[in-house]
Design a protein around this motif. Structure first.
Motif, short mmCIF file in Angstrom:
data_model
loop_
_atom_site.label_atom_id
_atom_site.label_comp_id
_atom_site.label_asym_id
_atom_site.label_seq_id
_atom_site.Cartn_x
_atom_site.Cartn_y
_atom_site.Cartn_z
N ALA A 117 -7.43 5.52 2.49
CA ALA A 117 -8.77 5.17 1.99
C ALA A 117 -9.64 4.64 3.12
CB ALA A 117 -8.66 4.13 0.87
N VAL A 147 -1.03 11.75 0.72
CA VAL A 147 -2.45 11.59 0.41
C VAL A 147 -2.77 12.19 -0.96
CG1 VAL A 147 -4.73 12.49 1.06
CG2 VAL A 147 -3.28 11.40 2.78
N HIS A 151 -3.00 8.98 -3.38
CA HIS A 151 -4.42 8.65 -3.32
C HIS A 151 -5.28 9.57 -4.18
CE1 HIS A 151 -4.06 5.69 -0.03
NE2 HIS A 151 -3.09 6.47 0.41
#
Length: 267
Positions: A117, A147, A151
């Motif tokens: 992030a 990722v 995320h």
């Protein structure tokens, strides 16, 4: 008061269901209720408890459906990442790190993925450079998959050769897309992994193609991970000063893989 005909239908329905009567009962949670008595002397439970159990069951089923949908969505994102089958199962946990240099590379890639992030906000790039067979693509694939999974971001794995081929595909008069659209394809993902940098003999076109893609992502503050078997000095000469400057900006850093090939050791 219910009509006589209705009562008659209700009684027949209850008899068919095995209900022979009713009696008062008490629920510890909801108090008094009217229990139905069956032929086998069973009593019906608290209707309020039954309704709560039904609502809980429906909520669990809905949550399971949402989890299944999330898994399907994740699988679609992983599929669209275009990571080669050989590397789709590569993780940080499966990376073999026996020496301090390997452990440092593993820790750095894991940290880059876990702090994606912040890296995305700064457009921070990462270069994995050095000898063949040292696990650079393994770690790059692990970063991309982390990722995506952790995320909820998008990632694409590609090679310089594929980028060049895609851009060249826009040159013909019958091409279905423009050169700008070709470059935009590689600029869309939150993270782009470019492998085999410096492997092409068509170095001028490769240099131009890498610059166009990296520059587009640089302008949009999107991080890029580049993988190459070249040394740091040869890598910079291969991609050119303009590309190298953009990769360094925002705190971009280099990991050097200088130990011997694991493939050679296995052989």
């Amino acid at each position: 008061m219910a009509p006589t005909g209705f009562n008659s239908i209700l009684e027949r329905t209850q008899r068919l269901a095995g209900i022979v009567g009713q009696e008062q009962a008490t629920c510890d949670r909801h108090g008094a209720y009217e229990a139905q008595v069956f032929r086998d002397e069973r009593r019906s439970g608290c209707p309020a408890c039954a309704e709560e159990a039904r609502e809980k069951r429906e909520a669990e089923e809905w949550a399971a459906q949402r989890r299944q949908g999330a898994v399907a969505k994740l699988e679609r994102r992983l599929g669209s990442a275009m990571i080669p089958p050989r590397f789709t199962g590569k993780t940080f946990e499966s990376y073999r790190a026996d020496f301090p240099e390997q452990k440092k590379a593993l820790a750095s890639c894991r940290r880059y993925a876990e702090q994606f992030a912040e890296n995305a906000q700064d457009g921070r790039c990462m270069l994995l450079l050095g000898k063949t067979g040292t696990g650079k693509t393994h770690l790059a694939a692990a970063v991309a998959q982390h990722v995506i999974r952790d995320h909820g971001a998008t990632a694409i794995y590609t090679t310089v050769s594929r980028i060049c081929q895609h851009i060249k595909g826009s040159f013909g008069s019958d091409a279905s897309y423009t050169e700008v659209q070709a470059i935009e394809l590689f600029a869309q993902a939150d993270l782009l992994v470019i492998d085999e940098v410096g492997a092409s003999r068509d170095n001028d076109f490769e240099r131009m193609s890498i610059f166009e893609v990296v520059n587009k992502r640089y302008e949009e503050m999107k991080p890029t991970v580049l993988v190459s078997n070249l040394s740091a000095a040869k890598f910079e000469a291969s991609v050119g000063d303009r590309t190298a400057d953009r990769l360094r900006e925002g705190g971009g850093f280099v990991l050097l893989f200088e130990w011997e090939s694991a493939r050679r050791g296995a052989a």
